[in-house]
Design an enzyme around this catalytic site. Structure first.
Site, PDB file in Angstrom:
ATOM      1  N   HIS A 106       0.842  -1.208   0.000  1.00 36.42           N
ATOM      2  CA  HIS A 106       0.000   0.000   0.000  1.00 36.42           C
ATOM      3  C   HIS A 106       0.868   1.245   0.000  1.00 36.42           C
ATOM      4  CE1 HIS A 106       0.750  -0.471   4.292  1.00 36.42           C
ATOM      5  NE2 HIS A 106       0.201   0.691   4.561  1.00 36.42           N
ATOM      6  N   HIS A 116       6.077   2.255   3.883  1.00 36.28           N
ATOM      7  CA  HIS A 116       6.119   1.015   3.102  1.00 36.28           C
ATOM      8  C   HIS A 116       6.779   1.200   1.733  1.00 36.28           C
ATOM      9  CE1 HIS A 116       3.580  -1.248   5.971  1.00 36.28           C
ATOM     10  NE2 HIS A 116       3.291   0.001   6.318  1.00 36.28           N
TER      11      HIS A 116
HETATM   12 FE    FE Z   1       2.536   0.938   8.057  1.00 35.85          FE
HETATM   13 ZN    ZN Z   2      -0.017   1.743   6.476  1.00 30.27          ZN
END
Ligand code: FE
Ligand code: ZN
Length: 244
Positions: free
Chosen positions: A59, A64
């Site tokens: 995501h 990330h």
């Molecule tokens: Fe996270």
């Molecule tokens: Zn997240």
């Protein structure tokens, strides 16, 4: 062709995130999931042989994706992620939807749509291994916050993951297990499997070791969010956890 097994190694990054190094057994094809911090991710890749074939993104959150373009430039490998969030992810070489497959050497991952934490959140499931890279949807003893989605969406996403084989290794995006365990015990104080797991988690964290991956069968027995019988119960649990 014989289906080839995948192994997963946690790479601790940032304050409490995990990137994951996935290796296919047959010819060592290697992927990394959510390489947000290029330094430790590159060190782990080099230690594993210096090969990277694929970057998987769960995501769009910075914790990330942040190191994606640095790692891509270093190894020249393709990046795959959710088509629904292509506009806010690093440039995707393959834009994925529910049911699509991703090839890692002779291993294959199935893409599972898991909205709830974010709209375009996806998970990757390698049946031979069995390895699930699930980002911030399912955590060990917890689940992700409902930042862009509602309880109905998160419930449906968790139920899809709950139907995977029990031996599946849950490779999640954060080391939240110890605080999740405190909340889980608050919800289910008499759950003996959970009591044992919480003690094990405290011991691992005291030694500075990761508590993940966990087994899906254990999560099904111990994780109150995965055990919630309906979306309303899940939503109420999530609201309580937000203030716990
Ligand atoms: Fe996270
Ligand atoms: Zn997240």
């Amino acid at each position: 062709m014989q289906a080839m097994s995948v192994t997963a190694q946690a790479i601790p990054i940032l304050s409490d995130n995990y990137a994951w190094l996935l290796r296919e057994a047959a010819n060592g094809a290697t992927a990394v999931v959510d390489p947000a911090d290029p330094g430790p991710v590159q060190a782990a890749i080099e230690q594993a042989g210096g090969r990277l074939d694929l970057i998987l993104l769960t995501h769009h959150h910075e914790d990330h994706i942040a190191g994606t373009d640095v790692i891509r430039a270093r190894y020249g490998c393709p990046v795959v992620g959710a088509k629904a969030d292509a506009h806010r992810l690093p440039r995707l070489d393959q834009a994925l939807e529910e049911g699509d497959t991703v090839q890692l050497g002779s291993a294959e991952a199935r893409v599972i749509d898991t909205p709830g934490h974010t709209r375009g959140h996806i998970a990757f499931f390698f049946p031979y291994g069995a390895v699930l890279a699930c980002g911030d949807t399912l955590f060990s003893l917890g689940c992700g916050r409902l930042i862009e989605g509602n309880a109905e969406e998160m419930f449906a996403s968790l139920q899809k993951l709950a139907r995977l084989p029990g031996e599946t290794l849950v490779c999640c995006g954060h080391e939240y297990t110890e605080s999740n365990a405190r909340f889980a015990l608050h919800v289910e104080p008499d759950n003996e499997a959970l009591q044992r797991r919480a003690a094990e988690v405290r011991r691992l964290r005291a030694e500075g070791k990761p508590t993940v991956p966990s087994r899906l069968s254990d999560e099904l027995a111990e994780n109150p969010f995965l055990r919630a019988p309906d979306a309303a119960t899940l939503g109420a649990l999530r609201a309580r956890k937000d203030k716990f």
